[in-house]
Design a protein around this motif. Sequence first.
Motif, PDB file in Angstrom:
ATOM      1  N   VAL A  86       0.657  -1.161  -0.008  1.00 48.07           N
ATOM      2  CA  VAL A  86       0.062  -0.098   0.003  1.00 48.07           C
ATOM      3  C   VAL A  86       0.707   1.268  -0.060  1.00 48.07           C
ATOM      4  O   VAL A  86       1.830   1.134   0.514  1.00 48.07           O
ATOM      5  CB  VAL A  86      -0.927  -0.046   1.239  1.00 48.07           C
ATOM      6  CG1 VAL A  86      -1.480   1.169   1.356  1.00 48.07           C
ATOM      7  CG2 VAL A  86      -2.022  -1.220   1.308  1.00 48.07           C
ATOM      8  N   PHE A  87       0.363   2.179  -0.489  1.00 51.79           N
ATOM      9  CA  PHE A  87       1.131   3.507  -0.886  1.00 51.79           C
ATOM     10  C   PHE A  87       1.159   4.567   0.408  1.00 51.79           C
ATOM     11  O   PHE A  87       0.270   4.395   1.112  1.00 51.79           O
ATOM     12  CB  PHE A  87       0.632   4.298  -2.103  1.00 51.79           C
ATOM     13  CG  PHE A  87       0.770   3.464  -3.379  1.00 51.79           C
ATOM     14  CD1 PHE A  87       1.884   2.455  -3.501  1.00 51.79           C
ATOM     15  CD2 PHE A  87       0.008   3.862  -4.433  1.00 51.79           C
ATOM     16  CE1 PHE A  87       1.469   1.790  -4.655  1.00 51.79           C
ATOM     17  CE2 PHE A  87       0.142   3.125  -5.652  1.00 51.79           C
ATOM     18  CZ  PHE A  87       0.990   2.291  -5.751  1.00 51.79           C
TER      19      PHE A  87
ATOM     20  N   HIS B  12       2.525  -6.140  -9.536  1.00 52.35           N
ATOM     21  CA  HIS B  12       1.781  -5.428  -8.468  1.00 52.35           C
ATOM     22  C   HIS B  12       0.445  -5.401  -8.560  1.00 52.35           C
ATOM     23  O   HIS B  12      -0.419  -5.493  -7.695  1.00 52.35           O
ATOM     24  CB  HIS B  12       2.457  -4.070  -8.522  1.00 52.35           C
ATOM     25  CG  HIS B  12       2.214  -3.358  -7.350  1.00 52.35           C
ATOM     26  ND1 HIS B  12       2.415  -3.162  -6.076  1.00 52.35           N
ATOM     27  CD2 HIS B  12       1.078  -2.116  -7.411  1.00 52.35           C
ATOM     28  CE1 HIS B  12       1.788  -2.511  -5.333  1.00 52.35           C
ATOM     29  NE2 HIS B  12       1.087  -1.811  -5.914  1.00 52.35           N
ATOM     30  N   LEU B  13      -0.002  -5.027  -9.611  1.00 49.15           N
ATOM     31  CA  LEU B  13      -1.528  -5.103 -10.148  1.00 49.15           C
ATOM     32  C   LEU B  13      -2.128  -6.769  -9.676  1.00 49.15           C
ATOM     33  O   LEU B  13      -3.296  -6.636  -9.128  1.00 49.15           O
ATOM     34  CB  LEU B  13      -1.812  -4.659 -11.386  1.00 49.15           C
ATOM     35  CG  LEU B  13      -1.782  -3.587 -11.973  1.00 49.15           C
ATOM     36  CD1 LEU B  13      -2.216  -3.342 -13.313  1.00 49.15           C
ATOM     37  CD2 LEU B  13      -2.748  -2.498 -11.287  1.00 49.15           C
ATOM     38  N   ASN B  14      -1.317  -7.632 -10.028  1.00 49.57           N
ATOM     39  CA  ASN B  14      -1.963  -8.955  -9.758  1.00 49.57           C
ATOM     40  C   ASN B  14      -1.886  -9.262  -8.409  1.00 49.57           C
ATOM     41  O   ASN B  14      -2.011 -10.353  -8.138  1.00 49.57           O
ATOM     42  CB  ASN B  14      -1.250 -10.043 -10.701  1.00 49.57           C
ATOM     43  CG  ASN B  14      -1.550  -9.627 -12.115  1.00 49.57           C
ATOM     44  OD1 ASN B  14      -2.375  -9.158 -12.427  1.00 49.57           O
ATOM     45  ND2 ASN B  14      -0.730 -10.002 -12.755  1.00 49.57           N
ATOM     46  N   GLY B  15      -1.063  -8.529  -7.350  1.00 48.57           N
ATOM     47  CA  GLY B  15      -1.008  -8.822  -6.096  1.00 48.57           C
ATOM     48  C   GLY B  15       0.172  -9.951  -5.963  1.00 48.57           C
ATOM     49  O   GLY B  15       0.122 -10.958  -5.133  1.00 48.57           O
ATOM     50  N   GLN B  16       1.057 -10.084  -6.997  1.00 48.22           N
ATOM     51  CA  GLN B  16       2.143 -11.171  -7.306  1.00 48.22           C
ATOM     52  C   GLN B  16       3.469 -10.862  -6.430  1.00 48.22           C
ATOM     53  O   GLN B  16       4.475 -11.562  -6.485  1.00 48.22           O
ATOM     54  CB  GLN B  16       2.279 -11.750  -8.540  1.00 48.22           C
ATOM     55  CG  GLN B  16       1.135 -12.029  -9.125  1.00 48.22           C
ATOM     56  CD  GLN B  16       1.414 -12.477 -10.486  1.00 48.22           C
ATOM     57  OE1 GLN B  16       1.581 -11.608 -11.403  1.00 48.22           O
ATOM     58  NE2 GLN B  16       1.276 -13.661 -11.021  1.00 48.22           N
ATOM     59  N   LEU B  17       3.497  -9.595  -6.001  1.00 48.31           N
ATOM     60  CA  LEU B  17       4.914  -9.013  -5.359  1.00 48.31           C
ATOM     61  C   LEU B  17       4.875  -9.554  -3.981  1.00 48.31           C
ATOM     62  O   LEU B  17       4.120  -9.233  -3.529  1.00 48.31           O
ATOM     63  CB  LEU B  17       5.075  -7.513  -5.682  1.00 48.31           C
ATOM     64  CG  LEU B  17       5.267  -7.066  -7.035  1.00 48.31           C
ATOM     65  CD1 LEU B  17       5.484  -5.512  -7.130  1.00 48.31           C
ATOM     66  CD2 LEU B  17       6.438  -7.633  -7.731  1.00 48.31           C
ATOM     67  N   ALA B  23       8.021  -3.356  -1.633  1.00 50.87           N
ATOM     68  CA  ALA B  23       8.494  -2.227  -1.081  1.00 50.87           C
ATOM     69  C   ALA B  23       9.527  -1.668  -1.982  1.00 50.87           C
ATOM     70  O   ALA B  23       9.296  -0.281  -1.863  1.00 50.87           O
ATOM     71  CB  ALA B  23       9.342  -2.642   0.447  1.00 50.87           C
ATOM     72  N   ALA B  24      10.196  -2.277  -2.493  1.00 51.89           N
ATOM     73  CA  ALA B  24      11.341  -1.602  -3.646  1.00 51.89           C
ATOM     74  C   ALA B  24      10.594  -1.065  -4.620  1.00 51.89           C
ATOM     75  O   ALA B  24      10.835   0.055  -5.020  1.00 51.89           O
ATOM     76  CB  ALA B  24      12.045  -2.830  -4.075  1.00 51.89           C
ATOM     77  N   ALA B  28      10.600   3.100  -5.824  1.00 54.99           N
ATOM     78  CA  ALA B  28      10.969   3.446  -7.064  1.00 54.99           C
ATOM     79  C   ALA B  28       9.945   4.318  -7.755  1.00 54.99           C
ATOM     80  O   ALA B  28       9.970   5.310  -8.266  1.00 54.99           O
ATOM     81  CB  ALA B  28      11.225   2.161  -8.070  1.00 54.99           C
ATOM     82  N   LEU B  29       8.557   4.004  -7.362  1.00 54.53           N
ATOM     83  CA  LEU B  29       7.508   4.624  -7.887  1.00 54.53           C
ATOM     84  C   LEU B  29       7.332   6.076  -7.334  1.00 54.53           C
ATOM     85  O   LEU B  29       7.046   6.955  -7.808  1.00 54.53           O
ATOM     86  CB  LEU B  29       6.076   4.103  -7.469  1.00 54.53           C
ATOM     87  CG  LEU B  29       4.830   4.193  -8.089  1.00 54.53           C
ATOM     88  CD1 LEU B  29       5.034   3.776  -9.717  1.00 54.53           C
ATOM     89  CD2 LEU B  29       3.728   3.265  -7.711  1.00 54.53           C
ATOM     90  N   GLY B  30       8.091   6.107  -6.200  1.00 54.06           N
ATOM     91  CA  GLY B  30       7.997   7.547  -5.534  1.00 54.06           C
ATOM     92  C   GLY B  30       8.981   8.470  -5.846  1.00 54.06           C
ATOM     93  O   GLY B  30       8.937   9.680  -5.844  1.00 54.06           O
ATOM     94  N   ARG B  31      10.187   7.826  -6.553  1.00 48.06           N
ATOM     95  CA  ARG B  31      11.097   8.525  -6.919  1.00 48.06           C
ATOM     96  C   ARG B  31      11.279   9.042  -8.506  1.00 48.06           C
ATOM     97  O   ARG B  31      11.998   9.674  -8.899  1.00 48.06           O
ATOM     98  CB  ARG B  31      12.602   7.939  -6.612  1.00 48.06           C
ATOM     99  CG  ARG B  31      13.124   6.923  -6.971  1.00 48.06           C
ATOM    100  CD  ARG B  31      14.345   6.441  -6.365  1.00 48.06           C
ATOM    101  NE  ARG B  31      14.551   5.096  -6.249  1.00 48.06           N
ATOM    102  CZ  ARG B  31      14.715   4.215  -7.332  1.00 48.06           C
ATOM    103  NH1 ARG B  31      14.855   4.505  -8.316  1.00 48.06           N
ATOM    104  NH2 ARG B  31      14.850   3.262  -6.880  1.00 48.06           N
TER     105      ARG B  31
END
Lengths: 177, 149
Positions: A86-87, B12-17, B23-24, B28-31
């Motif tokens: 979760v974000f 991530h969309l499939n909930g497979q991570l 967390a990684a 990455a999405l944040g930066r």
Amino acid sequence: MSDIEAQHHDRFGSLFAEHEPALRTFVRALLPAPSDAAEVTQAVAVMLWQKFAEFDAARDFRKWAFGVARYEVLAFLRDRGRDPHVFSVELVNTLAEEATAAGPRHEAQREALETCLKKLPEARRELVLAAYTKDIRIDQLAARRGQTPMSVYKALHRIRKALLECVGHTLVRESAP
Amino acid sequence: MNDHWHEQIQRHLNGQLGAEEAAAFVEALGRDAELRALYLDYMNLDAALGAMAETAAAVPGSVATLPAEAEGGSWPIWRWLAPVAAGAALVVLGFVFERRGPVPARADLGAATLSAQTAISRLPTPAPAPIPAWMSPTASLLGEAGAPR
């Protein structure tokens, strides 16, 4: 229902129907789990209707709706802050700003997607629509097709990537002089 | 944007991570603004496909009930045996001059309606103001009168 109430109802219905696809994308972007997104989207729809009397008709309905949706998402996330899937609040706010700015691009992408979906071989189109059918899990779909869930996931990865590329190429072609 | 991120977004969309990968990915999405733009495009695609599938599911003979395609997945032995068995059955049927009608591959509309009713029943009640039934994303399955076009 009085005439004024009916007009109020119709006006909301018209605005909501117009912006509902963008609202779905917005909530989905902030809540990657489809079940979470569906739950919050429904809560947002109810909240928008309840607050519609306060909405200033001179304002942009989409921005107002996104603002309400962002508040609902943040409220939803309060209980799940430690889940790594979760974000953070900061990331939600960044994504919310960027999703709002990307609205026109996403609208064009949705229009192009209809054409791209038609270009897919029939079997692939059927697979992707079946995978997105409500209440059907990938393992159920895989069993029905005599495939493993992983092979279905891989096929869906390829199809979604191909669709995104097709949409991109379509929009570039359309914007070319 | 390389294939790795396309795959990470979809997993991530499939909930497979797993927890560490998730967390990684979130970090990455944040930066990375370019990654966020791609992620939002996938979300838009995902939401649009969901809406299209909802429309398609309301039509009898829904794609959800149709048979598999050759998509590079597994091909179990019964898939090969099925045509052979069907051929044998036809020969037998030819001998006895008996014909039976095909089984139609149709969507289970009863199940679809039940699913829609369940979704509608989850709407919070009582609400301070009456909520139009068409606000449910499944209203189209019920052919709700008065839904905006």
